[in-house]
Enzyme design. Sequence first.
Site, PDB file in Angstrom:
ATOM      1  N   GLN A   1       0.814  -1.214   0.000  1.00 57.69           N
ATOM      2  CA  GLN A   1       0.000   0.000   0.000  1.00 57.69           C
ATOM      3  C   GLN A   1       0.853   1.271   0.000  1.00 57.69           C
ATOM      4  O   GLN A   1       2.058   1.238   0.272  1.00 57.69           O
ATOM      5  CB  GLN A   1      -0.914   0.015   1.221  1.00 57.69           C
ATOM      6  CG  GLN A   1      -2.017  -1.024   1.180  1.00 57.69           C
ATOM      7  CD  GLN A   1      -2.938  -0.897   2.372  1.00 57.69           C
ATOM      8  OE1 GLN A   1      -2.821  -1.631   3.345  1.00 57.69           O
ATOM      9  NE2 GLN A   1      -3.872   0.027   2.307  1.00 57.69           N
ATOM     10  N   HIS A   2       0.201   2.368  -0.312  1.00 59.61           N
ATOM     11  CA  HIS A   2       0.692   3.736  -0.098  1.00 59.61           C
ATOM     12  C   HIS A   2       1.783   4.212  -1.063  1.00 59.61           C
ATOM     13  O   HIS A   2       2.011   5.414  -1.175  1.00 59.61           O
ATOM     14  CB  HIS A   2       1.253   3.922   1.321  1.00 59.61           C
ATOM     15  CG  HIS A   2       0.304   3.624   2.427  1.00 59.61           C
ATOM     16  ND1 HIS A   2      -0.932   4.208   2.526  1.00 59.61           N
ATOM     17  CD2 HIS A   2       0.429   2.802   3.509  1.00 59.61           C
ATOM     18  CE1 HIS A   2      -1.532   3.765   3.618  1.00 59.61           C
ATOM     19  NE2 HIS A   2      -0.731   2.909   4.223  1.00 59.61           N
TER      20      HIS A   2
ATOM     21  N   ASP B   1      -2.329  -4.823  -0.020  1.00 61.53           N
ATOM     22  CA  ASP B   1      -1.956  -6.111   0.553  1.00 61.53           C
ATOM     23  C   ASP B   1      -2.805  -6.520   1.748  1.00 61.53           C
ATOM     24  O   ASP B   1      -3.187  -7.690   1.874  1.00 61.53           O
ATOM     25  CB  ASP B   1      -0.464  -6.144   0.901  1.00 61.53           C
ATOM     26  CG  ASP B   1       0.005  -4.959   1.732  1.00 61.53           C
ATOM     27  OD1 ASP B   1      -0.830  -4.124   2.145  1.00 61.53           O
ATOM     28  OD2 ASP B   1       1.219  -4.854   1.969  1.00 61.53           O
TER      29      ASP B   1
END
Length: 481
Positions: free
Chosen positions: A81-82, A239
């Site tokens: 992520q991110h 994820d």
Amino acid sequence: MSAAEGPLVVGVDTSTQSTKALVVDAATGQVVASGQAPHTVTTGAGRESDPRQWWGALGEALRQCGDAAREAAAVSIGGQQHGLVTLDARGEPVRPALLWNDVRSAPQARRLIDELGGPKGWAERTGSVPGASFTVTKWAWLAEHEPEAIRATKAVRLPHDYLTERLTGQGTTDRGDASGTGWWAAGTEAYDEETLAHVGLDSALLPRVVRPGEVAGTVRDPHDLPFSKGTLVAPGTGDNAAAALGLGLRPGVPALSLGTSGTVYAVSTRRAADPTGTVAGFADAQGDWLPLACTLNCTLAVDRLASLLGLDREAVEPTSGVTLLPYLDGERTPNLPNASGLLHGLRHDTTAGQLLQAAYDGAVHALLGALDLVLDEEADRSAPLLLIGGGARGGAWQQTVRRLSGRPVRIPEARELVALGAAAQAAGLLTGEDASAVARRWNTAAGPVLDPVERDEATLARISRVLSDAAPLLERGDDGR
């Protein structure tokens, strides 16, 4: 390998350290082939990776799957992520991706919180108070430090979006991963124009948010991948949302994941909005919510301590008053981006094994501290914790979680739950089922349950005291900020 009963699907986990691919029988959940290829991540002040290596690793992982991958009818990508992926007009990376564990944007995170409504305003608007992990803070950091990269950027993607787009030729994402950016509004489930305008990001540069169960596209050109042109591509997701799918999580059942990062989360029918920032009010990949707390320092930090001490990671001994906060990369929970590791209570008779156990205790303490905030009032707090991730198979991790939680712990036998969740999402495209229902049909959460032991309140209280007393030092960091 037995013959598959149903169509085959591919689930992918593109994580911080590697890409894993599973070929799964959609009828039974049997993994018929698998592959894995590593990534490289920079060290030092930042954490960056070239997105093109993710594509190369995907190809290598699929090649290891052999002929089974060529028979796949659908594919889905789960990813870290991110991360901020910036692409030019040709779809090539402008610069390496800024990863989730790059904490250089901590000053930008603090500034954005102050400028756009404070913690309460952010929590109500996006579901989360952004820390240095969030994509919006990384965009703000890039604008401040590399304005030429901003000018060259014609598309902004998350890691899983990047791979999905290379498969389909279309810029798409899903609500689960979009909810970790900081520029997606949880209330409206749309990009937040006020936030985007404030950070100078045109929404036209962002991917379309695909609905749960919708086909994101088809494989446009297999390139050197073993897919047929026209293979269905699912939306994919972040994820943690993928792992929740992989477990078939029902609302209120907590999962504790021990990986590069540590996470604790549970599916909820209610949108979270925690103004303290401890709980991120993420969306899940299905239409519900996934309140989550995340730490930056988990298995890698403890393994690093074991290496420094010259010990096997299982060579722990009961502690006797020593406290170790393993915040080697700064920390997200608690929010201490400038922190480093801290050792307190060292004495002549302290052993290396006790120091190692203290590192485990410090890592697990941070996760369990957020557990009650993640669970809503309807959750059964006596239900077993689902322990997943690379650390879940380690005896020292299992015993530390049992001792500090006082709860029973279930160890699902299924592995690679992010990739399995992506596979379940791909299977849902073929069968019309909810992806979580697919995973429950596959019985992915089955596994032994470890009985509860008495909760070690003394250790929990000692770590909390040290953390509280050392807060000014940890907040200041090594450079005196």
